[in-house]
Scaffold this active site. Sequence first.
Site, PDB file in Angstrom:
ATOM      1  N   LYS A 162      64.628 -11.691 -71.433  1.00 45.21           N
ATOM      2  CA  LYS A 162      63.571 -11.314 -72.392  1.00 45.21           C
ATOM      3  C   LYS A 162      63.466 -12.383 -73.481  1.00 45.21           C
ATOM      4  O   LYS A 162      64.300 -13.268 -73.594  1.00 45.21           O
ATOM      5  CB  LYS A 162      63.881  -9.966 -73.064  1.00 45.21           C
ATOM      6  CG  LYS A 162      64.129  -8.813 -72.131  1.00 45.21           C
ATOM      7  CD  LYS A 162      62.903  -8.356 -71.399  1.00 45.21           C
ATOM      8  CE  LYS A 162      63.263  -7.206 -70.458  1.00 45.21           C
ATOM      9  NZ  LYS A 162      62.371  -7.061 -69.376  1.00 45.21           N
TER      10      LYS A 162
ATOM     11  N   SER B   8      58.546  -8.675 -65.711  1.00 47.54           N
ATOM     12  CA  SER B   8      58.514  -8.422 -67.147  1.00 47.54           C
ATOM     13  C   SER B   8      58.316  -9.656 -68.012  1.00 47.54           C
ATOM     14  O   SER B   8      57.950  -9.540 -69.179  1.00 47.54           O
ATOM     15  CB  SER B   8      59.783  -7.696 -67.604  1.00 47.54           C
ATOM     16  OG  SER B   8      60.890  -8.568 -67.576  1.00 47.54           O
TER      17      SER B   8
END
Length: 187
Positions: free
Chosen positions: A84, A41
């Site tokens: 993230k 990700s």
Amino acid sequence: MAGQTWQAELKDWVISIGIALILAFFIRTFIIELYLVDGPSMQPTLQNGNRLVVSKFIYNFRDPRRGEVIVFQFPADTSRDFVKRVIGVPGDTIEIKDGKVFVNDKMIDEPYMQRDESLIKGRTALQRYFDFYPVHVVPQNTVFVLGDNRYNSEDSRDGKVGFVPYSLIKGKALMVFWPFSEMKLLP
């Protein structure tokens, strides 16, 4: 006399090892921790299997800032950690149209993001990766996060993640330290 020397040396070793263990525990608990990147990700910035040094204390002195890479507990299962990038901070308005991110009505430049323009053309199956509207306002004491690989990231666009509360943020990723060939500081 030889017994006292042996006992004194053993005592010194036990004290030294005890101090080292206490310092290691203190450093790991309050200052830095090492994390393993699990999944794609954050590509191309971080690769699956990268190991990170994460500052656990920085957010005791200030709030997260846009662009920082953070480690946080997954809101739907706090036993899992996610990595993230912070895109929005409290009070920011966030909107994503056709794969472009707008913060406070201005499109942001994202040179770190993995792009695959071919996916945009066939967007019906990937709608959630491209659009996030109407405009959302980041609530107080939360951040809006996205993975750099938008096509393969469970992030704030997903209701299981949503806006990440400060209380779930474990720290700021400072650097990749393993593998050595990929060692780098993170902005």
